[in-house]
Design a protein around this motif. Structure first.
Motif: not given
Length: 137
Positions: A2-5, A69-71, A74-75
């Motif tokens: 899945t693409a990263l948001a 930002a990472l969280a 990752l969704g």
């Protein structure tokens, strides 16, 4: 895969935090000039507080923004991202104000530390859960 948001909330949070950090930096510079102290704190109580306000804010803000930002990418749920960002910013500002008081042991610092621990811990747990779910054998 899945693409990263895009980390929009994190970007906004980073912007607010860096502006607050620059304010604390300028206040520290002003206190350094007043105390005629370019390095260290010269045991000047007001300069010691200014240095700690800026340093403590910086120590916590950088890692939080990266983790948030990472969280977010990752969704992690948008409402939870917004809530943890808001709690962290409010907590860091409360802590800085509390550290500015004559009595540095006060409710603002206590609430600031507690809010920082809660928001960072929630984001940390979310990062672990989101990352483990994406590991491939």
């Amino acid at each position: 895969m899945t693409a990263l948001a895009p980390p929009i909330v994190s970007a906004l949070t980073a912007g607010v935090l860096i502006l607050a950090q620059m304010l604390l930096l300028m206040l520290t510079v002003r206190m350094r000039r007043k105390a005629r102290q370019s390095l260290g704190d010269g045991t000047d109580p007001a300069l010691q507080k200014a240095v700690r306000r800026h340093g403590n804010f910086t120590e916590n803000a950088a890692i939080f923004v990266v983790a948030l930002a990472l969280a977010e990418m990752l969704g992690m749920g948008r409402m939870l991202v917004e809530a943890m960002a808001g709690l962290f910013v409010a907590s860091r500002l409360l802590h800085a104000v509390g550290l500015s008081m004559t009595r540095t042991v006060n409710w603002m610092r206590l609430v600031g530390v507690a809010g920082t621990v809660v928001s960072a811990s929630v984001v940390g747990v979310q990062l672990v859960l989101l990352s483990v779910g994406r590991l491939t054998p």
